[in-house]
Enzyme design. Structure first.
Site, PDB file in Angstrom:
ATOM      1  N   ASP A   1      -7.208  -3.227   4.689  1.00  0.00           N
ATOM      2  CA  ASP A   1      -7.913  -1.936   4.637  1.00  0.00           C
ATOM      3  C   ASP A   1      -8.909  -1.803   5.785  1.00  0.00           C
ATOM      4  OD1 ASP A   1      -8.488   0.543   3.612  1.00  0.00           O
ATOM      5  OD2 ASP A   1      -9.880  -0.199   2.085  1.00  0.00           O
TER       6      ASP A   1
ATOM      7  N   ASN B   1      -8.408   0.419   8.641  1.00  0.00           N
ATOM      8  CA  ASN B   1      -7.865   0.879   9.929  1.00  0.00           C
ATOM      9  C   ASN B   1      -8.461   2.216  10.359  1.00  0.00           C
ATOM     10  OD1 ASN B   1      -6.181  -1.308   9.705  1.00  0.00           O
ATOM     11  ND2 ASN B   1      -4.330  -0.129   9.262  1.00  0.00           N
TER      12      ASN B   1
ATOM     13  N   TRP C   1     -12.052   1.840  11.471  1.00  0.00           N
ATOM     14  CA  TRP C   1     -12.064   1.127  12.761  1.00  0.00           C
ATOM     15  C   TRP C   1     -11.804   2.119  13.905  1.00  0.00           C
ATOM     16  CZ3 TRP C   1      -8.716   0.106  16.823  1.00  0.00           C
ATOM     17  CH2 TRP C   1      -8.997  -1.012  17.609  1.00  0.00           C
TER      18      TRP C   1
ATOM     19  N   HIS D   1      -4.219   2.287  12.806  1.00  0.00           N
ATOM     20  CA  HIS D   1      -3.037   1.684  12.158  1.00  0.00           C
ATOM     21  C   HIS D   1      -2.238   0.838  13.155  1.00  0.00           C
ATOM     22  CE1 HIS D   1      -3.969   3.721   8.540  1.00  0.00           C
ATOM     23  NE2 HIS D   1      -3.623   4.929   8.940  1.00  0.00           N
TER      24      HIS D   1
ATOM     25  N   SER E   1       0.582   2.356  -0.017  1.00  0.00           N
ATOM     26  CA  SER E   1       0.588   2.429  -1.481  1.00  0.00           C
ATOM     27  C   SER E   1       1.283   3.693  -1.972  1.00  0.00           C
ATOM     28  CB  SER E   1      -0.852   2.393  -2.013  1.00  0.00           C
ATOM     29  OG  SER E   1      -1.469   3.652  -1.837  1.00  0.00           O
TER      30      SER E   1
ATOM     31  N   ASN F   1      -0.777   6.571  -1.119  1.00  0.00           N
ATOM     32  CA  ASN F   1      -1.030   6.936   0.281  1.00  0.00           C
ATOM     33  C   ASN F   1      -0.263   8.175   0.738  1.00  0.00           C
ATOM     34  OD1 ASN F   1      -1.507   3.473   1.355  1.00  0.00           O
ATOM     35  ND2 ASN F   1      -3.057   5.007   0.866  1.00  0.00           N
TER      36      ASN F   1
ATOM     37  N   ARG G   1     -12.267  -3.155  -4.710  1.00  0.00           N
ATOM     38  CA  ARG G   1     -11.309  -2.680  -5.728  1.00  0.00           C
ATOM     39  C   ARG G   1      -9.918  -3.119  -5.313  1.00  0.00           C
ATOM     40  NH1 ARG G   1     -13.421   2.282  -3.559  1.00  0.00           N
ATOM     41  NH2 ARG G   1     -12.153   2.966  -1.805  1.00  0.00           N
TER      42      ARG G   1
ATOM     43  N   SER H   1      -7.046  -1.168  -5.889  1.00  0.00           N
ATOM     44  CA  SER H   1      -6.216  -0.019  -5.500  1.00  0.00           C
ATOM     45  C   SER H   1      -4.738  -0.180  -5.860  1.00  0.00           C
ATOM     46  CB  SER H   1      -6.381   0.279  -4.000  1.00  0.00           C
ATOM     47  OG  SER H   1      -7.723   0.534  -3.694  1.00  0.00           O
TER      48      SER H   1
ATOM     49  N   GLU I   1      -7.801 -15.585  -7.400  1.00  0.00           N
ATOM     50  CA  GLU I   1      -9.151 -15.566  -6.864  1.00  0.00           C
ATOM     51  C   GLU I   1      -9.235 -14.383  -5.901  1.00  0.00           C
ATOM     52  OE1 GLU I   1     -11.569 -17.765  -7.735  1.00  0.00           O
ATOM     53  OE2 GLU I   1     -10.144 -18.619  -9.164  1.00  0.00           O
TER      54      GLU I   1
HETATM   55  C1  IPE Z   1      -5.089   0.363  -0.260  1.00  0.00           C
HETATM   56  O1  IPE Z   1      -5.971   0.971   0.622  1.00  0.00           O
HETATM   57  C2  IPE Z   1      -3.688   0.486   0.238  1.00  0.00           C
HETATM   58  C3  IPE Z   1      -3.358  -0.265   1.447  1.00  0.00           C
HETATM   59  C4  IPE Z   1      -4.154  -1.097   2.088  1.00  0.00           C
HETATM   60  C5  IPE Z   1      -2.022  -0.082   1.926  1.00  0.00           C
HETATM   61  P1  IPE Z   1      -6.479   2.475   0.429  1.00  0.00           P
HETATM   62  O2  IPE Z   1      -7.397   2.765   1.552  1.00  0.00           O
HETATM   63  O3  IPE Z   1      -5.307   3.377   0.271  1.00  0.00           O
HETATM   64  O4  IPE Z   1      -7.245   2.410  -0.959  1.00  0.00           O
HETATM   65  P2  IPE Z   1      -8.415   3.320  -1.529  1.00  0.00           P
HETATM   66  O5  IPE Z   1      -7.982   4.738  -1.417  1.00  0.00           O
HETATM   67  O6  IPE Z   1      -9.619   3.038  -0.692  1.00  0.00           O
HETATM   68  O7  IPE Z   1      -8.598   2.848  -2.929  1.00  0.00           O
HETATM   69  C1  IPE Z   2      -5.503   0.711   5.438  1.00  0.00           C
HETATM   70  O1  IPE Z   2      -6.430   1.363   6.226  1.00  0.00           O
HETATM   71  C2  IPE Z   2      -4.082   1.066   5.808  1.00  0.00           C
HETATM   72  C3  IPE Z   2      -3.422   1.971   4.845  1.00  0.00           C
HETATM   73  C4  IPE Z   2      -3.887   2.310   3.683  1.00  0.00           C
HETATM   74  C5  IPE Z   2      -2.131   2.510   5.255  1.00  0.00           C
HETATM   75  P1  IPE Z   2      -6.977   2.800   5.838  1.00  0.00           P
HETATM   76  O2  IPE Z   2      -6.122   3.828   6.469  1.00  0.00           O
HETATM   77  O3  IPE Z   2      -7.123   2.944   4.373  1.00  0.00           O
HETATM   78  O4  IPE Z   2      -8.399   2.781   6.533  1.00  0.00           O
HETATM   79  P2  IPE Z   2      -9.758   3.341   5.934  1.00  0.00           P
HETATM   80  O5  IPE Z   2      -9.936   2.726   4.583  1.00  0.00           O
HETATM   81  O6  IPE Z   2      -9.627   4.830   5.868  1.00  0.00           O
HETATM   82  O7  IPE Z   2     -10.789   2.891   6.924  1.00  0.00           O
HETATM   83 MG    MG Z   3      -8.587   2.553   3.077  1.00  0.00          MG
END
Ligand code: IPE
Ligand code: IPE
Ligand code: MG
Length: 245
Positions: free
Chosen positions: A21, A23, A26, A38, A66, A69, A195, A197, A208
Site C-alpha cells: 500500500d 503507491n 508516494w 503504481h 482488491s 479497487n 487494517r 482491507s 503475526e
Molecule cells: C489494499 O489497499 C489493497 C491492495 C494493496 C491491493 P487499499 O488502498 O485498496 O485499501 P484501503 O482502501 O486503504 O482499505
Molecule cells: C496500493 O497503493 C496499490 C493498490 C491498491 C492497487 P494505493 O493505490 O492504495 O496507494 P494509496 O494508499 O492511495 O497511497
Molecule cells: Mg491504499
C-alpha cells in the site's frame, strides 16, 4: 586455511504476505499521477522476491488489486490492468530463471481475457519451479473468496460428494484459492494503515502482523529482512500456554 562460506540460517517466516500500500501517496508527494506510483511499486517486487531465499521465505503472497479497487477511477483501473499485463510479459523470463513458481489468487471472471491468458501462461511456464512460491492476488477479496468457496462446497453437498456433518475447519480451506498454500506466518502492510482491507481473512487467523509507515515504492529488501528477523523473536502461542524448557 580458508574459512568455510557462511550459509545463511533459514528460520523463516516460511510464508510472508504483503499488502503493498501507499503507491498513490508516494506519487502525490512527487506531484505525479497515481499510476506513476503504481509503476514504481511494481518495480519493487523483483528485489523483494529475489531476497526470499536468503531470508528463508519460501512463500511470498502479494496483494496487487482488491475486489474493492474497482471503485477507483476508470483511468486508474485500466492503467493498473495494463500494468499487470506489462509486468507479467516483462518479468516472465526473469521469474522463471530465478526459480519462482507463480500463482494467482482472486476471481478471474471479471478480468479481461488478455490478462487472464497471460496469468495462465506465467503459471504454466513456472509450474516446475519451487525456489520461491510467489502468489499474486488480483481481483482478490477475502470475503469474495470465502463466498466462492462456499458455493463450490455447497455444490459438492448437493451432488452427494460431501456430507454436511463432515464439514469442518479442515474442509473449507480446501475450497479456497489458497488451497495449496500454507497459512501466512507474517502479514506486512506498508503505508501506515493498520487494517487488513479484506486480505486473506481466513488464512491470517493466527498470522503475526507488521504495520509499517514506509510507502510501498520505498520498501527495500533490508527492511523486509529486518521485519522477518523481528518475526523470529516473536512468541506464537496459538491459544496455548508455552512451556519453557
Ligand atoms: C489494499 O489497499 C489493497 C491492495 C494493496 C491491493 P487499499 O488502498 O485498496 O485499501 P484501503 O482502501 O486503504 O482499505
Ligand atoms: C496500493 O497503493 C496499490 C493498490 C491498491 C492497487 P494505493 O493505490 O492504495 O496507494 P494509496 O494508499 O492511495 O497511497
Ligand atoms: Mg491504499
Amino acid at each position: 586455511m580458508a574459512e568455510a562460506p557462511t550459509v545463511p540460517e533459514l528460520h523463516g517466516p516460511g510464508h510472508v504476505a504483503i499488502i503493498m500500500d501507499g503507491n498513490g501517496r508516494w506519487a502525490g508527494l512527487r506531484n505525479r499521477p497515481r499510476l506513476y506510483g503504481h509503476h514504481a511499486g511494481a518495480k519493487r517486487v523483483r528485489e523483494i522476491v529475489e531476497s526470499c531465499p536468503d531470508i528463508g521465505v519460501k512463500y511470498l503472497t502479494i496483494f496487487a488489486f482488491s475486489t474493492e479497487n474497482w471503485k477507483r477511477t476508470q483511468v486508474e483501473v485500466s492503467g493498473l490492468m495494463a500494468l499487470f499485463r506489462r509486468y507479467i510479459t516483462k518479468e516472465m523470463r526473469n521469474l522463471s530463471a530465478f526459480g519462482v513458481r507463480v500463482r494467482f489468487i482472486g476471481d478471474r471472471e471479471r478480468l479481461d481475457d488478455k490478462l487472464t491468458d497471460l496469468m495462465a501462461e506465467l503459471e504454466g511456464v513456472t509450474a516446475h519451479n519451487s525456489r520461491v512460491h510467489l502468489t499474486i492476488a488480483i481481483n482478490y477479496g477475502g470475503r469474495d473468496e470465502v463466498a466462492r468457496a462456499t458455493k463450490r462446497l455447497a455444490a459438492d453437498v448437493q451432488a452427494g460428494r460431501l456430507l454436511p456433518q463432515d464439514v469442518d475447519e479442515e474442509t473449507l480451506p480446501k475450497y479456497l484459492d489458497t488451497c495449496v498454500l500454507p497459512d501466512p506466518d507474517l502479514v506486512i502492510r506498508t503505508s501506515g494503515e493498520a487494517r487488513i482491507s479484506n486480505f486473506l481473512l481466513w488464512q491470517s487467523a493466527y498470522s503475526e502482523y507488521e504495520f509499517i509507515d514506509t510507502l510501498w515504492p520505498d520498501f527495500t529488501k533490508a527492511e523486509f529482512a529486518r521485519l522477518c528477523a523481528a518475526y523470529r523473536g516473536r512468541d506464537r502461542r496459538f491459544g496455548a500456554v508455552k512451556v519453557r524448557s
